[in-house]
Motif scaffolding. Sequence first.
Motif, PDB file in Angstrom:
ATOM      1  N   MET A  47       0.850  -1.036  -0.020  1.00 34.55           N
ATOM      2  CA  MET A  47       0.029  -0.128   0.005  1.00 34.55           C
ATOM      3  C   MET A  47       0.815   1.197   0.113  1.00 34.55           C
ATOM      4  SD  MET A  47      -3.135   0.623   2.644  1.00 34.55           S
ATOM      5  CE  MET A  47      -4.743   1.521   2.031  1.00 34.55           C
ATOM      6  N   THR A  48       0.683   2.039  -0.916  1.00 36.85           N
ATOM      7  CA  THR A  48       1.444   3.308  -0.854  1.00 36.85           C
ATOM      8  C   THR A  48       0.923   4.207  -0.042  1.00 36.85           C
ATOM      9  OG1 THR A  48      -0.098   4.167  -2.634  1.00 36.85           O
ATOM     10  CG2 THR A  48       1.614   2.966  -3.479  1.00 36.85           C
ATOM     11  N   THR A  49       2.148   5.449   0.095  1.00 38.77           N
ATOM     12  CA  THR A  49       1.526   6.318   0.945  1.00 38.77           C
ATOM     13  C   THR A  49       0.281   7.238   0.565  1.00 38.77           C
ATOM     14  OG1 THR A  49       4.092   6.644   1.264  1.00 38.77           O
ATOM     15  CG2 THR A  49       2.670   8.431   2.288  1.00 38.77           C
ATOM     16  N   GLU A  50      -0.043   7.228  -0.487  1.00 44.04           N
ATOM     17  CA  GLU A  50      -0.766   8.208  -1.148  1.00 44.04           C
ATOM     18  C   GLU A  50      -2.270   7.434  -0.638  1.00 44.04           C
ATOM     19  OE1 GLU A  50       1.653   7.380  -3.183  1.00 44.04           O
ATOM     20  OE2 GLU A  50       2.595   9.286  -3.138  1.00 44.04           O
ATOM     21  N   GLN A  51      -2.291   5.950  -0.778  1.00 40.35           N
ATOM     22  CA  GLN A  51      -3.294   5.354  -0.677  1.00 40.35           C
ATOM     23  C   GLN A  51      -3.777   5.332   1.031  1.00 40.35           C
ATOM     24  OE1 GLN A  51      -2.047   1.618  -2.094  1.00 40.35           O
ATOM     25  NE2 GLN A  51      -3.521   1.697  -3.721  1.00 40.35           N
ATOM     26  N   VAL A  52      -2.781   5.469   1.825  1.00 37.70           N
ATOM     27  CA  VAL A  52      -3.053   5.307   3.284  1.00 37.70           C
ATOM     28  C   VAL A  52      -3.372   6.805   3.664  1.00 37.70           C
ATOM     29  CG1 VAL A  52      -1.722   5.553   5.470  1.00 37.70           C
ATOM     30  CG2 VAL A  52      -1.197   3.525   3.924  1.00 37.70           C
ATOM     31  N   MET A  53      -2.975   7.913   3.077  1.00 37.97           N
ATOM     32  CA  MET A  53      -3.355   9.175   3.353  1.00 37.97           C
ATOM     33  C   MET A  53      -4.862   9.243   2.852  1.00 37.97           C
ATOM     34  SD  MET A  53      -1.082  10.678   5.256  1.00 37.97           S
ATOM     35  CE  MET A  53      -1.883  12.151   5.083  1.00 37.97           C
ATOM     36  N   GLU A  54      -5.325   8.882   1.637  1.00 41.61           N
ATOM     37  CA  GLU A  54      -6.475   8.682   1.142  1.00 41.61           C
ATOM     38  C   GLU A  54      -7.591   8.230   2.248  1.00 41.61           C
ATOM     39  OE1 GLU A  54      -9.745   9.998  -1.104  1.00 41.61           O
ATOM     40  OE2 GLU A  54      -7.760  10.765  -1.426  1.00 41.61           O
ATOM     41  N   VAL A  55      -7.326   6.986   2.552  1.00 44.68           N
ATOM     42  CA  VAL A  55      -7.961   6.103   3.695  1.00 44.68           C
ATOM     43  C   VAL A  55      -8.103   7.136   4.807  1.00 44.68           C
ATOM     44  CG1 VAL A  55      -8.008   4.266   5.016  1.00 44.68           C
ATOM     45  CG2 VAL A  55      -7.584   3.940   2.613  1.00 44.68           C
ATOM     46  N   MET A  56      -7.144   7.669   5.226  1.00 47.48           N
ATOM     47  CA  MET A  56      -7.120   8.542   6.641  1.00 47.48           C
ATOM     48  C   MET A  56      -8.126   9.737   6.387  1.00 47.48           C
ATOM     49  SD  MET A  56      -5.545   6.918   8.861  1.00 47.48           S
ATOM     50  CE  MET A  56      -5.655   8.107  10.113  1.00 47.48           C
ATOM     51  N   LYS A  57      -7.907  10.392   5.126  1.00 48.65           N
ATOM     52  CA  LYS A  57      -8.758  11.517   4.728  1.00 48.65           C
ATOM     53  C   LYS A  57     -10.226  11.144   4.871  1.00 48.65           C
ATOM     54  CE  LYS A  57      -9.890  14.296   0.817  1.00 48.65           C
ATOM     55  NZ  LYS A  57      -9.593  14.387  -0.562  1.00 48.65           N
ATOM     56  N   GLU A  58     -10.388   9.846   4.372  1.00 55.31           N
ATOM     57  CA  GLU A  58     -12.023   9.518   4.375  1.00 55.31           C
ATOM     58  C   GLU A  58     -12.472   9.024   5.582  1.00 55.31           C
ATOM     59  OE1 GLU A  58     -14.873   6.396   2.031  1.00 55.31           O
ATOM     60  OE2 GLU A  58     -12.532   6.307   1.490  1.00 55.31           O
ATOM     61  N   ALA A  59     -11.509   8.764   6.603  1.00 51.43           N
ATOM     62  CA  ALA A  59     -11.784   8.356   7.848  1.00 51.43           C
ATOM     63  C   ALA A  59     -12.358   9.679   8.608  1.00 51.43           C
ATOM     64  CB  ALA A  59     -10.835   7.472   8.591  1.00 51.43           C
ATOM     65  N   VAL A  85     -16.578   1.045   5.993  1.00 48.88           N
ATOM     66  CA  VAL A  85     -16.013  -0.403   6.603  1.00 48.88           C
ATOM     67  C   VAL A  85     -15.820  -0.995   5.388  1.00 48.88           C
ATOM     68  CG1 VAL A  85     -16.135  -2.105   8.135  1.00 48.88           C
ATOM     69  CG2 VAL A  85     -16.518   0.306   9.010  1.00 48.88           C
ATOM     70  N   GLN A  86     -17.045  -1.061   4.557  1.00 50.54           N
ATOM     71  CA  GLN A  86     -16.950  -1.816   3.599  1.00 50.54           C
ATOM     72  C   GLN A  86     -15.828  -1.654   2.412  1.00 50.54           C
ATOM     73  OE1 GLN A  86     -20.849  -2.490   1.741  1.00 50.54           O
ATOM     74  NE2 GLN A  86     -21.601  -3.537   3.395  1.00 50.54           N
ATOM     75  N   ARG A  87     -15.889  -0.178   1.935  1.00 50.54           N
ATOM     76  CA  ARG A  87     -14.334  -0.089   1.348  1.00 50.54           C
ATOM     77  C   ARG A  87     -13.195  -0.381   1.841  1.00 50.54           C
ATOM     78  NH1 ARG A  87     -18.205   4.229   1.032  1.00 50.54           N
ATOM     79  NH2 ARG A  87     -17.098   5.638   2.457  1.00 50.54           N
ATOM     80  N   LEU A  88     -12.956   0.029   3.336  1.00 54.06           N
ATOM     81  CA  LEU A  88     -11.921  -0.633   3.811  1.00 54.06           C
ATOM     82  C   LEU A  88     -11.512  -2.082   3.540  1.00 54.06           C
ATOM     83  CD1 LEU A  88     -11.460   1.325   7.293  1.00 54.06           C
ATOM     84  CD2 LEU A  88     -10.085   1.370   5.397  1.00 54.06           C
ATOM     85  N   PHE A  89     -12.515  -2.857   3.714  1.00 54.47           N
ATOM     86  CA  PHE A  89     -12.119  -4.297   3.735  1.00 54.47           C
ATOM     87  C   PHE A  89     -12.156  -4.490   1.914  1.00 54.47           C
ATOM     88  CE2 PHE A  89     -14.381  -5.052   7.817  1.00 54.47           C
ATOM     89  CZ  PHE A  89     -13.383  -5.765   8.278  1.00 54.47           C
ATOM     90  N   GLU A  90     -12.594  -3.862   1.107  1.00 56.71           N
ATOM     91  CA  GLU A  90     -12.144  -4.017  -0.285  1.00 56.71           C
ATOM     92  C   GLU A  90     -10.801  -3.635  -0.601  1.00 56.71           C
ATOM     93  OE1 GLU A  90     -15.012  -1.480  -2.300  1.00 56.71           O
ATOM     94  OE2 GLU A  90     -16.975  -2.929  -1.961  1.00 56.71           O
ATOM     95  N   ILE A  91     -10.408  -2.592   0.176  1.00 55.67           N
ATOM     96  CA  ILE A  91      -9.031  -2.197  -0.080  1.00 55.67           C
ATOM     97  C   ILE A  91      -8.095  -3.370   0.613  1.00 55.67           C
ATOM     98  CG2 ILE A  91      -7.217  -0.557   0.661  1.00 55.67           C
ATOM     99  CD1 ILE A  91      -9.477   1.555   0.394  1.00 55.67           C
ATOM    100  N   MET A  92      -8.447  -3.921   1.640  1.00 52.23           N
ATOM    101  CA  MET A  92      -7.467  -4.666   2.172  1.00 52.23           C
ATOM    102  C   MET A  92      -7.368  -6.070   1.368  1.00 52.23           C
ATOM    103  SD  MET A  92      -7.913  -4.417   6.354  1.00 52.23           S
ATOM    104  CE  MET A  92      -9.712  -4.800   6.487  1.00 52.23           C
ATOM    105  N   ALA A  93      -8.561  -6.592   0.884  1.00 55.21           N
ATOM    106  CA  ALA A  93      -8.805  -7.498   0.246  1.00 55.21           C
ATOM    107  C   ALA A  93      -8.113  -7.666  -1.177  1.00 55.21           C
ATOM    108  CB  ALA A  93     -10.273  -7.826  -0.360  1.00 55.21           C
ATOM    109  N   SER A  94      -8.011  -6.274  -1.571  1.00 56.02           N
ATOM    110  CA  SER A  94      -7.024  -6.085  -2.904  1.00 56.02           C
ATOM    111  C   SER A  94      -5.716  -6.016  -2.718  1.00 56.02           C
ATOM    112  CB  SER A  94      -7.497  -4.784  -3.593  1.00 56.02           C
ATOM    113  OG  SER A  94      -7.001  -3.564  -2.770  1.00 56.02           O
ATOM    114  N   LEU A  95      -5.168  -6.125  -1.454  1.00 59.12           N
ATOM    115  CA  LEU A  95      -3.507  -6.007  -1.172  1.00 59.12           C
ATOM    116  C   LEU A  95      -3.016  -7.186  -1.419  1.00 59.12           C
ATOM    117  CD1 LEU A  95      -3.517  -3.894   2.102  1.00 59.12           C
ATOM    118  CD2 LEU A  95      -2.732  -3.215  -0.280  1.00 59.12           C
TER     119      LEU A  95
END
Length: 87
Positions: free
Chosen positions: A1-13, A77-87
């Motif tokens: 997971m890249t830094t940009e993806q982590v920042m996007e998830v944190m922004k959405e949270a 939460v569903q979007r988070l699990f989708e992101i985790m499943a794609s890793l």
Amino acid sequence: MTTEQVMEVMKEAMLVAFEMAGPLLILSIIVGLIVAVFQAATQIHEQTLTFVPKLIVIAVVLLATGSWMLNTFDGFVQRLFEIMASL
């Protein structure tokens, strides 16, 4: 997971947290101001006079918007699990 993806998830949270807490906090502040004006006008300085109306308003708002809040959080939460499943 890249830094940009982590920042996007944190922004959405953070946006989801603000979106869910916003109505409760705004109405609590409005009720607090109304009670403060009442207390200043009548010089009644009882601690429970500020707590009980806020508690009632928050309970009513939670009853009115609880399903919307649950759907918002569930979607996140569903979007988070989708992101985790794609890793």
